[in-house]
Design an enzyme around this catalytic site. Structure first.
Site, PDB file in Angstrom:
ATOM      1  N   LYS A  67      -3.504   4.478  29.993  1.00  0.00           N
ATOM      2  CA  LYS A  67      -3.210   3.688  31.184  1.00  0.00           C
ATOM      3  C   LYS A  67      -2.613   4.580  32.266  1.00  0.00           C
ATOM      4  O   LYS A  67      -1.842   5.493  31.971  1.00  0.00           O
ATOM      5  CB  LYS A  67      -2.231   2.565  30.800  1.00  0.00           C
ATOM      6  CG  LYS A  67      -1.967   1.524  31.867  1.00  0.00           C
ATOM      7  CD  LYS A  67      -1.084   0.409  31.287  1.00  0.00           C
ATOM      8  CE  LYS A  67      -0.809  -0.692  32.281  1.00  0.00           C
ATOM      9  NZ  LYS A  67      -0.021  -1.792  31.657  1.00  0.00           N
ATOM     10  N   SER A 145      -1.711  -6.304  32.534  1.00  0.00           N
ATOM     11  CA  SER A 145      -2.020  -5.271  33.506  1.00  0.00           C
ATOM     12  C   SER A 145      -2.850  -4.125  32.940  1.00  0.00           C
ATOM     13  O   SER A 145      -3.362  -3.284  33.675  1.00  0.00           O
ATOM     14  CB  SER A 145      -0.721  -4.708  34.082  1.00  0.00           C
ATOM     15  OG  SER A 145       0.059  -4.068  33.073  1.00  0.00           O
ATOM     16  N   SER A 169       1.071  -7.576  28.833  1.00  0.00           N
ATOM     17  CA  SER A 169       0.049  -6.723  29.448  1.00  0.00           C
ATOM     18  C   SER A 169      -0.891  -6.017  28.477  1.00  0.00           C
ATOM     19  O   SER A 169      -1.902  -5.464  28.896  1.00  0.00           O
ATOM     20  CB  SER A 169       0.711  -5.670  30.345  1.00  0.00           C
ATOM     21  OG  SER A 169       1.171  -6.266  31.529  1.00  0.00           O
TER      22      SER A 169
END
Length: 452
Positions: A67, A145, A169
């Site tokens: 990420k 996310s 997330s």
């Protein structure tokens, strides 16, 4: 579903496959149209070579994605933003990245995310939203996310999608994309080198294709060994909280969740509905924005003062809620959370785990949640309302576990012909091994129905 990490490692160790072959196939998948938008930066050439002796390492020289909020040595850490795009490069890898590499993971790229990780939807106005690979009717959100982490795993570009979970997330995109997302007890994995959203709630964890892959990824990231000793189903007592967490379920999610409960009961597990009234007080605890608003504002306030116009307006709005929180309100929140956790532990202590739908809906279309474009103020306002309503629903169930300082895993419970739905197995702090064991048993019960 592409084969999982464990199956691939077994094929490599049996001589049916090599690490370079598996890595080459993953890089081809990463370049495919379905996966292209999952990566904000894709690595090529010498940057994606398996380490020497990779076949003997836990991850076997296989691909992982990272990420965009984790430090990778020599690169800036933009966290899906424009304001940090030209930030100084990181001096060293984040511990989570270093552990994946040391275990033989090959980082194939930095993945798409909600700007600064502040939403469960997965949209970002600075970059095109990666469409959910599980949806074939219309382009649907991947969830966030950790949006690109999920899409990279679903498309076959990575076996482990390293991400973060502050209010869901990891579990939200896992549920919406038909994957497994494990949020461990936060203290078990290092958060250093990950740009923070909430230092109180942030958890470093990963998305995988199976529960057993989640176990392996957690062992690498935490540096601990997970117990594999599973108790017989008839010895398990499982609670189903009825307060709030079962509200507003769409038809697909409700059907899939009831299917799971029926399978567990048929297997002999004691599955009991529990009111769990303590959940009613959670919204009041966070009425002023909660930990995420206060702690993110403390980190972002100088950047907001100089470059606020470059933020995603939806993200900026949520961060700036923290500006109004007074010191005494924050300290009261810390105290109230401790008391709430104690109440929850008393109410759930007799259960081996709790069961809830991960999120109450299947993935909505991207177009319904598109960012404002300024051309039609009325339409922009409608989309913003839809966005914040959807975001709140997506976060509602998984965020309970972050406030609890607990652990949870989302695993897919839909069957062929249905859009993905996830069931969340969860409990309080340091119940990680039990949660993983129960999830593994549930995954096995679901396998015949899911065509595996």
């Amino acid at each position: 579903m592409t084969t999982d990490l464990i199956d691939t490692l077994e094929a490599i160790r049996a001589g049916r496959l090599t690490s370079p072959q598996a890595l080459s196939a993953a890089l081809d998948a990463a370049r495919s149209p379905a996966c292209h938008d999952a990566f904000l930066q894709r690595f090529e050439g010498s940057a994606v070579q398996p380490p020497e002796g990779a076949a003997d390492l836990p991850l076997g020289g296989l691909p992982v994605s990272v990420k965009d909020l984790f430090d990778i040595a020599g690169q800036p850490t933009p966290a899906g933003s424009q304001v940090l795009r030209d930030a100084p490069p990181a001096a060293q890898d984040a511990p989570a990245v270093a552990r994946l590499k040391a275990a033989g993971g090959v980082v194939v790229g930095r993945t798409h995310m909600t700007e600064f990780a502040f939403s469960g939807v997965g949209t970002n106005p600075h970059f095109r939203v990666p469409a959910n690979p599980a949806a074939t009717d219309v382009p649907r959100i991947p969830g966030g996310s950790s949006s690109g982490a999920a899409v990279s795993v679903a498309c076959g570009a990575a076996f482990v999608g390293l991400g973060s979970d502050t209010g869901g997330s990891i579990r939200i995109p896992a549920a919406l994309c038909g994957l497994v997302g494990f949020k461990n007890t936060a203290r078990l994995t290092p958060t250093e080198g990950a740009l923070p959203l909430s230092t109180t709630l942030d958890t470093v964890c990963a998305i995988t294709r199976s529960v057993r892959d989640a176990v392996l990824a957690h062992e690498v990231l935490s540096g601990r060994t997970v117990s594999r000793e599973a108790r017989p189903l008839p010895s398990l007592r499982l609670g189903v909280p009825s307060t709030q967490l079962l509200d507003d379920l769409d038809e697909t999610v409700a059907r899939a969740f009831e299917r799971c409960l029926r399978l567990l009961r048929e297997g002999g597990a004691r599955v009991e509905e529990v009111p769990l009234e303590a959940l009613q007080g959670l919204s009041g605890l966070q009425a002023s924005g909660g930990f995420a608003a206060a702690e993110s504002y403390a980190w972002h306030r100088e950047l907001l003062a100089t470059q606020g116009e470059r933020y995603d307006p939806r993200v900026r709005l949520r961060i700036e809620r923290g500006a109004g929180m007074k010191a005494w309100e924050y300290l009261d929140l810390v105290k109230a959370r401790r008391a709430w956790i104690a109440d929850m532990e008393r109410a759930t202590g007799g259960f081996d785990a709790l069961l809830s739908p991960t999120v109450p809906m299947v993935a909505p279309p991207i177009a319904s949640l598109a960012p404002a474009d300024g051309r039609d103020p009325a339409a922009d306002a409608q989309r913003d309302q839809a966005f914040f309503r959807t975001n709140a629903l997506l976060l509602r169930n998984p965020s309970v576990v972050n406030m609890l300082d607990g652990c949870a895993i989302s695993l897919p419970c839909h069957v062929p012909g249905e859009l993905p739905a996830g069931i969340m197995v969860w409990h309080g702090a340091l119940r990680d091994d039990t949660v993983l064991q129960i999830a593994s048993q549930l995954e096995a019960l679901l396998a015949p129905l899911r065509g595996h």
